[in-house]
Design an enzyme around this catalytic site. Sequence first.
Site, PDB file in Angstrom:
ATOM      1  N   SER A 134       0.967  -1.279  -0.018  1.00 28.51           N
ATOM      2  CA  SER A 134       0.499  -0.061   0.172  1.00 28.51           C
ATOM      3  C   SER A 134       1.038   0.979  -0.119  1.00 28.51           C
ATOM      4  CB  SER A 134      -0.960   0.320   1.247  1.00 28.51           C
ATOM      5  OG  SER A 134      -0.336   0.207   2.419  1.00 28.51           O
ATOM      6  N   TYR A 184      -2.792   1.222  -3.187  1.00 26.71           N
ATOM      7  CA  TYR A 184      -4.254   1.600  -2.975  1.00 26.71           C
ATOM      8  C   TYR A 184      -3.618   2.100  -2.091  1.00 26.71           C
ATOM      9  CZ  TYR A 184      -3.804  -1.826   0.910  1.00 26.71           C
ATOM     10  OH  TYR A 184      -3.250  -2.630   1.909  1.00 26.71           O
TER      11      TYR A 184
END
Length: 129
Positions: A25, A58
Amino acid sequence: MRIKVLKCKLHLATVTRNDLHYHGSLTIDPDLLKAVGLLPYEAILVSNVSTGLRAETYVLPGTPGRGQIELNGAMARLGAVGDQIIIMAFVDLEPGEIDGHQPRVVSLDGANRVLEHIDYPPIRYNGRA
């Protein structure tokens, strides 16, 4: 038909940490998320300014006020601490939603503080490119 356009951008964010062994991430200071309207776990495209490498991942919210921009997991291969990156999110809009759309863009300083709000002109769309 839907058209993909820029939703928001953090321009020239500086990588503050790099952790190959963390799940993948990009950790971002929540104050920066708020500045451009990014949501936790939202899909983003990240580009390293020096190398041109790009990857999709993300958002993982960090700690407010710390200026965190941390490449985690496989994203750690995208760059090193001190590298400047561009973080972008996109939105798919119906043609009727496009006219007047204006992305939220900020430029950051070396400590990941908002340096400038950049006003991109709104899209003027009449159904044709």
